[in-house]
Design a protein around this motif. Structure first.
Motif, PDB file in Angstrom:
ATOM      1  N   GLN A 127      54.077  71.819  35.518  1.00  0.00           N
ATOM      2  CA  GLN A 127      52.723  71.426  35.141  1.00  0.00           C
ATOM      3  C   GLN A 127      52.660  71.055  33.665  1.00  0.00           C
ATOM      4  O   GLN A 127      52.009  70.080  33.282  1.00  0.00           O
ATOM      5  CB  GLN A 127      51.746  72.570  35.448  1.00  0.00           C
ATOM      6  N   ASP A 130      54.336  67.725  33.202  1.00  0.00           N
ATOM      7  CA  ASP A 130      53.458  66.656  33.677  1.00  0.00           C
ATOM      8  C   ASP A 130      52.397  66.325  32.633  1.00  0.00           C
ATOM      9  O   ASP A 130      52.085  65.153  32.390  1.00  0.00           O
ATOM     10  CB  ASP A 130      52.797  67.081  34.991  1.00  0.00           C
ATOM     11  N   LYS A 131      51.853  67.363  32.021  1.00  0.00           N
ATOM     12  CA  LYS A 131      50.835  67.158  30.974  1.00  0.00           C
ATOM     13  C   LYS A 131      51.414  66.398  29.784  1.00  0.00           C
ATOM     14  O   LYS A 131      50.714  65.638  29.112  1.00  0.00           O
ATOM     15  CB  LYS A 131      50.283  68.508  30.511  1.00  0.00           C
ATOM     16  N   THR A 135      58.556  62.189  33.283  1.00  0.00           N
ATOM     17  CA  THR A 135      58.695  61.722  34.665  1.00  0.00           C
ATOM     18  C   THR A 135      60.161  61.484  35.025  1.00  0.00           C
ATOM     19  O   THR A 135      61.039  61.553  34.159  1.00  0.00           O
ATOM     20  CB  THR A 135      57.919  60.399  34.882  1.00  0.00           C
ATOM     21  N   GLU A 178      61.819  66.668  40.737  1.00  0.00           N
ATOM     22  CA  GLU A 178      61.124  67.684  39.943  1.00  0.00           C
ATOM     23  C   GLU A 178      62.011  68.199  38.815  1.00  0.00           C
ATOM     24  O   GLU A 178      61.528  68.532  37.727  1.00  0.00           O
ATOM     25  CB  GLU A 178      60.697  68.854  40.832  1.00  0.00           C
ATOM     26  N   PRO A 181      62.132  65.862  35.218  1.00  0.00           N
ATOM     27  CA  PRO A 181      61.081  66.089  34.206  1.00  0.00           C
ATOM     28  C   PRO A 181      61.165  67.490  33.602  1.00  0.00           C
ATOM     29  O   PRO A 181      60.929  67.680  32.406  1.00  0.00           O
ATOM     30  CB  PRO A 181      59.781  65.925  35.007  1.00  0.00           C
TER      31      PRO A 181
END
Length: 258
Positions: A127, A130-131, A135, A178, A181
């Motif tokens: 998370q 992602d913020k 990617t 996953e 990143p």
């Protein structure tokens, strides 16, 4: 795996040796008798091992949860039973590799806690990644998949390893997507200082002392220095990562459902 294959190999050798027996009739009868005895013992050992494996698998499978069940919610993001079972299988294998029993009461409790902590920590880090806008491109995913496959002699062995880990191609690709990143985030955001000469010397002295006590020969410091430096810095990063997850968790909403 070697323990499992060993009696099977003995059985195959027994068959080959029988085909190459002596022309002498007495020797041939003795060889046949010995071969039959070996085959019988091998079959019995294999059968016992197979039974033990099946019993262990049943016990390990009991620790799994319904794949559709929500095991935890991290900042409104649900973690499924399928994700839990995948990490659980890996944790079970790791515990067995260290000679521990994952089916004992204490082992089962430890595995559950480790699996949930791992899933929550990974989710928080993903998370955060992602913020930050990290990617994984299609090319990066394909490159990492190719590197993983290189570790196996054939496509069949690669698929067998996937099956043993409770994965399929789609699940592996999702994990790679996953992981990239996540790796980028850890490399860029979790910075650690380089290991000092003093730290390296201290670590080397400990290793040298242990080697001396056990009567083993130890390499010179200069030969081991790059390896020690890397290990110390990885340890620092792991410690900092644990603290970072703890900080993320302070500001997160985590709801464990199992």
């Amino acid at each position: 795996m070697k323990k499992l294959l060993y009696p099977i190999i003995i059985g195959l050798l027994a068959v080959v040796l029988t085909a190459c027996g002596s022309n002498d009739e007495a020797d041939k009868k003795n060889d046949e008798k010995e071969t039959k005895t070996t085959e019988k013992e091998t079959a019995k050992a294999t059968e016992e091992q197979q039974k033990q494996m099946e019993e262990m698998k049943k016990k390990l499978d009991k620790q799994k949860v319904d794949e559709k069940k929500t095991v935890a919610i991290v900042n409104d993001e649900k973690i499924s039973g399928a994700e839990y079972n995948t990490v659980l299988s890996t944790t079970q294998m790791q515990m067995q590799q260290f000679g521990q029993d994952p089916t004992s009461k204490e082992g089962a409790k430890q595995i559950k806690e480790q699996t949930l902590n791992s899933l929550v920590g990974q989710t928080l880090l993903l998370q955060a990644a992602d913020k930050k806008g990290y990617t994984a491109s299609k090319a990066e995913i394909e490159k990492q998949l190719a590197e993983i496959k290189k570790q196996y002699e054939s496509e069949e062995k690669f698929k067998a390893a996937l099956k043993q880990a409770g994965l399929n191609s789609e699940m592996l690709n999702a994990q790679i997507a996953e992981n990239i990143p996540y790796t980028k985030y850890v490399e860029k955001e979790i910075k650690v200082e380089e290991a000092t000469d003093e730290e390296i010397q201290k670590y080397y002295d400990q290793v040298a002392e242990q080697a001396k006590t056990s009567g083993q020969k130890v390499q010179k410091l200069e030969e081991m220095k790059p390896q020690i430096k890397q290990q110390l810095e990885q340890q620092k990063k792991q410690e900092k990562l644990v603290k970072h997850v703890e900080e993320l968790q302070k500001n997160a909403k985590v709801d464990i459902k199992i």
